[in-house]
Design an enzyme around this catalytic site. Structure first.
Site, mmCIF file in Angstrom:
data_model
loop_
_atom_site.group_PDB
_atom_site.id
_atom_site.type_symbol
_atom_site.label_atom_id
_atom_site.label_comp_id
_atom_site.label_asym_id
_atom_site.label_seq_id
_atom_site.Cartn_x
_atom_site.Cartn_y
_atom_site.Cartn_z
ATOM 1 N N TRP A 169 0.788 -1.079 -0.182
ATOM 2 C CA TRP A 169 0.075 -0.044 -0.061
ATOM 3 C C TRP A 169 0.892 1.190 -0.284
ATOM 4 C CZ3 TRP A 169 -1.619 -4.651 1.335
ATOM 5 C CH2 TRP A 169 -3.231 -4.808 1.629
ATOM 6 N N TYR A 171 1.085 5.113 0.063
ATOM 7 C CA TYR A 171 0.336 6.138 0.220
ATOM 8 C C TYR A 171 1.111 7.391 0.622
ATOM 9 C CZ TYR A 171 -3.865 3.464 0.679
ATOM 10 O OH TYR A 171 -4.857 2.566 0.546
ATOM 11 N N ILE A 203 1.075 -3.593 -6.248
ATOM 12 C CA ILE A 203 1.050 -2.027 -5.748
ATOM 13 C C ILE A 203 -0.244 -1.467 -5.732
ATOM 14 C CG2 ILE A 203 2.129 0.257 -6.243
ATOM 15 C CD1 ILE A 203 4.131 -1.525 -8.144
ATOM 16 N N LYS A 204 -0.685 -0.950 -4.306
ATOM 17 C CA LYS A 204 -1.801 -0.323 -4.425
ATOM 18 C C LYS A 204 -1.646 1.156 -3.991
ATOM 19 C CE LYS A 204 -5.408 0.013 -1.016
ATOM 20 N NZ LYS A 204 -5.971 0.061 0.538
ATOM 21 N N VAL A 205 -2.213 2.004 -4.850
ATOM 22 C CA VAL A 205 -2.242 3.494 -4.699
ATOM 23 C C VAL A 205 -3.654 3.893 -4.902
ATOM 24 C CG1 VAL A 205 0.120 3.815 -5.420
ATOM 25 C CG2 VAL A 205 -1.754 3.546 -7.172
#
Length: 307
Positions: A169, A171, A203-205
């Site tokens: 994550w 951020y 990938i988390k955005v």
């Protein structure tokens, strides 16, 4: 094994068969199986924001079993949560859906402009509970980023050796970023690229806005004619920033929003080449029947069906 899934697995040539098997488990699970797309249900919000803010809108959500059942019944690719929530359901739902252990978390009881999450579980816990991977939050732009990058470097190495997928994550947040800058296109693309460089498989955005935060970046965006006017343009750029699209990039659902607004955003994500969504509050804060319908619509959008 579809050609698309096999193509994606080939991007991760440095990984052992265990990692590739677990990545394939997610890509071959649920309604999006075989498409190369993912929709993951994450439920770490109780830890991050508090139980009332997370579950009072739909009190069934106080029970961890509700969430894993929602993920299974809606056809999600995986379910992600902190240690306690995974321990509460791992035995009863063993093998029914890939599980992701969120190994670091933070709370809102102490306000801090330079956020940092604490390690709350470990790779050994993920193996013990039958998880396919670990999740980890970093905050590029934070004064604490050095510590965070070093922690995920160690955790990712251990996870990969054990055959687990690494989901980051990413951020952007910190004293030198404006609130608007946290979702600026240049910042989101940068944060995604940092996660790729840290070795993330997934990938988390957040979905990016058209705002450009950094003056030096704004000059390049203008000179090179990088398109950022539409959400699809911006998603395409973020995916490009992750090794020219050779890393899986998924986008958060963000703050709770209306169904029409949410599905419009998802359609734009799909048009831009996003690999999927990781959607929590926008799903589990609704009654189960409504949540399942919403997640079904989201999956159909990523599968290329018109809503």
């Amino acid at each position: 094994m579809t050609p698309r899934v096999r193509e994606i697995l080939n991007w991760y040539g440095a990984d052992n068969p265990g990692v590739l098997t677990n990545l394939a488990r997610m890509l071959n699970q649920g309604k999006l199986a075989g498409t190369g797309k993912l929709v993951i249900l994450p439920v770490d919000q109780g830890f991050e924001h508090g139980p009332a803010r997370s579950f009072a809108k739909n009190p069934d959500g106080y029970d961890p079993a509700y969430h894993v059942e929602l993920a299974i019944e809606s056809g999600c690719s995986a379910y992600a949560a902190p240690l306690g929530a995974i321990e509460a359901i791992a035995r009863d739902y063993a093998g029914e859906i890939p599980l992701i252990l969120k190994i670091n978390n933070s709370d809102t009881l102490f306000g801090n402009k330079a956020p940092i999450s604490a390690l709350t579980s470990y790779v050994d816990d993920a193996l013990r509970l039958g998880c396919v991977g670990i999740g980890f939050t970093i905050y590029p732009g934070s004064a604490e980023r050095k510590h965070q990058y070093e922690e995920i470097a160690q955790a990712a190495r251990a996870a990969k050796e054990a055959g687990l997928v690494v989901i980051i994550w990413s951020y952007a947040r910190g004293e030198q970023l404006s609130k608007e800058g946290e979702t600026a296109i240049d910042v989101i693309a940068y944060a995604a690229h940092i996660a790729a460089q840290l070795g993330a498989h997934i990938i988390k955005v957040k979905p990016p806005s058209a705002h450009i935060e950094q003056a030096a970046a704004a000059k390049v965006y203008q000179e090179q004619g990088i398109k950022v006017s539409t959400m699809a343009d911006r998603i395409r750029h973020v995916v490009q920033a992750c090794f020219n699209g050779k890393r899986i990039v998924i986008f958060s659902g963000g703050e709770a929003k209306g169904t029409e607004e949410l599905l419009k955003e998802v359609s734009e994500l799909a048009q831009g080449g996003a690999f999927g969504s990781i959607m929590g509050r926008n799903a589990f804060q609704r009654p189960k029947k409504e949540a399942i319908q919403l997640l079904t619509n989201v999956m159909e959008a990523f599968a290329g069906k018109k809503l």
